[in-house]
Motif scaffolding. Structure first.
Motif, PDB file in Angstrom:
ATOM      1  N   PRO A 148       0.836  -1.210   0.000  1.00 50.16           N
ATOM      2  CA  PRO A 148       0.000   0.000   0.000  1.00 50.16           C
ATOM      3  C   PRO A 148       0.870   1.259   0.000  1.00 50.16           C
ATOM      4  CG  PRO A 148       0.080  -0.941   2.192  1.00 50.16           C
ATOM      5  CD  PRO A 148       0.844  -1.886   1.311  1.00 50.16           C
ATOM      6  N   ILE A 149       1.088   1.848  -1.163  1.00 53.06           N
ATOM      7  CA  ILE A 149       1.962   3.015  -1.298  1.00 53.06           C
ATOM      8  C   ILE A 149       1.288   4.050  -2.200  1.00 53.06           C
ATOM      9  CG2 ILE A 149       4.110   1.734  -0.958  1.00 53.06           C
ATOM     10  CD1 ILE A 149       4.386   1.720  -4.056  1.00 53.06           C
ATOM     11  N   ASP A 150       1.728   5.290  -2.093  1.00 53.45           N
ATOM     12  CA  ASP A 150       1.265   6.319  -3.019  1.00 53.45           C
ATOM     13  C   ASP A 150       2.433   6.967  -3.749  1.00 53.45           C
ATOM     14  OD1 ASP A 150       2.476   7.878  -1.081  1.00 53.45           O
ATOM     15  OD2 ASP A 150       0.774   9.245  -0.832  1.00 53.45           O
ATOM     16  N   ILE A 169       5.214  10.450  -7.390  1.00 52.28           N
ATOM     17  CA  ILE A 169       4.036  10.447  -6.529  1.00 52.28           C
ATOM     18  C   ILE A 169       2.771  10.272  -7.353  1.00 52.28           C
ATOM     19  CG2 ILE A 169       2.734  11.785  -4.837  1.00 52.28           C
ATOM     20  CD1 ILE A 169       5.358  13.298  -4.234  1.00 52.28           C
ATOM     21  N   ASN A 170       1.946   9.348  -6.929  1.00 50.23           N
ATOM     22  CA  ASN A 170       0.674   9.075  -7.590  1.00 50.23           C
ATOM     23  C   ASN A 170      -0.400   9.971  -6.985  1.00 50.23           C
ATOM     24  OD1 ASN A 170      -1.696   8.077  -8.609  1.00 50.23           O
ATOM     25  ND2 ASN A 170      -1.337   5.953  -8.021  1.00 50.23           N
ATOM     26  N   GLU A 171      -0.858  10.934  -7.759  1.00 50.57           N
ATOM     27  CA  GLU A 171      -1.894  11.845  -7.278  1.00 50.57           C
ATOM     28  C   GLU A 171      -3.275  11.489  -7.818  1.00 50.57           C
ATOM     29  OE1 GLU A 171      -0.434  15.705  -8.341  1.00 50.57           O
ATOM     30  OE2 GLU A 171       0.921  15.778  -6.625  1.00 50.57           O
ATOM     31  N   GLY A 172      -3.355  10.363  -8.525  1.00 50.75           N
ATOM     32  CA  GLY A 172      -4.640   9.944  -9.070  1.00 50.75           C
ATOM     33  C   GLY A 172      -5.219   8.796  -8.282  1.00 50.75           C
ATOM     34  N   ASN A 177       3.078   4.670 -10.094  1.00 48.53           N
ATOM     35  CA  ASN A 177       3.660   5.976  -9.819  1.00 48.53           C
ATOM     36  C   ASN A 177       4.581   6.465 -10.927  1.00 48.53           C
ATOM     37  OD1 ASN A 177       2.559   5.706  -7.093  1.00 48.53           O
ATOM     38  ND2 ASN A 177       4.221   4.258  -6.765  1.00 48.53           N
ATOM     39  N   ASN A 178       4.796   5.665 -11.973  1.00 47.54           N
ATOM     40  CA  ASN A 178       5.725   6.032 -13.037  1.00 47.54           C
ATOM     41  C   ASN A 178       5.366   7.385 -13.635  1.00 47.54           C
ATOM     42  OD1 ASN A 178       5.132   3.032 -12.916  1.00 47.54           O
ATOM     43  ND2 ASN A 178       7.102   3.025 -13.954  1.00 47.54           N
ATOM     44  N   GLY A 183       2.769  10.009 -12.861  1.00 48.20           N
ATOM     45  CA  GLY A 183       3.356  10.302 -11.563  1.00 48.20           C
ATOM     46  C   GLY A 183       4.060  11.652 -11.553  1.00 48.20           C
ATOM     47  N   GLN A 184       3.973  12.350 -10.419  1.00 45.86           N
ATOM     48  CA  GLN A 184       4.597  13.661 -10.276  1.00 45.86           C
ATOM     49  C   GLN A 184       5.943  13.530  -9.560  1.00 45.86           C
ATOM     50  OE1 GLN A 184       3.073  16.442 -11.739  1.00 45.86           O
ATOM     51  NE2 GLN A 184       1.838  14.738 -12.523  1.00 45.86           N
TER      52      GLN A 184
END
Length: 255
Positions: A148-150, A169-172, A177-178, A183-184
């Protein structure tokens, strides 16, 4: 130093360089023979270049062989830092192994194609039907526990040191997260223990060009994989010239 490159886009600005199309390798043997080092060959070229033509290559042969696909990457990481690899099973396709996965991995879990990058070929398996669809298209199973990661951490190792590191960082609402998947990038709060782990691991494996991907979950640090042909977005944002780093490294270390 005379240099041949098989990938001009990754070697822009390196001096004394000649471009040879990979498919013209045998037609341009003289140009290759006169070179001190060959940069960024395709995988199929490595053995004839190194063993037949006796050429030095960059990235080195360890990087290519160990980074060839997710199976080789995972086996390499198991050999030096098994405690930093998520629970992973690599299995051939048969009914016994299908049953094994379904009986031992709780949903959701992650299934991956063994040769893919930029977040492609990675599936979050939420039920048996999704897993069976994956099995139809993959003769080899690469199954990993879901963490469980973001975000994940990309650490860029070139030559004999780290150039930069950044979070993706996955903001969706997806689970990848790529940067290629949206990914940001963030350069803030990079954990020093991750930097040290990558340095140690790269040097243990003899790798001299790779992007290492790590995550933190359940209070522990895990490698997901490493890619020898990694994206340069983070380096570009930092204004770092990877080409200059490569040139300085091969100049200093040319045998």
């Amino acid at each position: 130093m005379k240099i041949v490159t098989f990938n001009p886009f990754r070697t822009i600005g390196i001096p004394n360089i000649n471009y040879v199309k990979p498919e013209h390798m045998y037609k341009e043997r003289e140009k290759i023979a006169s070179a001190d080092i060959c940069l960024f060959p395709e995988y199929w070229q490595i053995n004839p270049l190194v063993y037949g033509m006796k050429k030095e290559i960059f990235p080195n042969i360890q990087s290519f062989h160990l980074g060839h696909n997710k199976i080789e990457v995972t086996r390499a990481l198991w050999s030096v830092c098994p405690e930093n690899v998520p629970r992973t099973e690599i299995l051939g396709r048969n009914q016994e192994n299908i049953n094994y996965v379904l009986n031992t991995f709780a949903f959701p879990f992650v299934a991956k194609e063994i040769k893919n990058s930029m977040g492609k070929g990675v599936f979050l398996i939420k039920n048996e039907a999704q897993f069976m669809e994956y099995t139809k298209n993959n003769p080899y199973f690469y199954i990993q526990e879901y963490l469980p990661i973001d975000r994940d951490l990309r650490v860029c190792f070139v030559g004999d040191d780290i150039l930069t590191a950044y979070w993706r960082i996955n903001e969706g609402d997806g689970f990848q997260n790529n940067v290629a998947q949206g990914g940001q990038i963030s350069f803030e709060n990079i954990p020093p223990e991750a930097i040290e782990l990558v340095k140690k691991t790269a040097k243990q494996l003899g790798i001299n060009h790779a992007g290492f991907d790590l995550v933190f979950a359940h209070g522990h640090m895990y490698f997901l994989e490493f890619n020898i042909l990694f994206g340069n977005q983070g380096l570009q944002q930092r204004g770092i010239s990877v080409e200059k780093t490569i040139y300085d490294y091969i100049t200093l270390n040319h045998s």
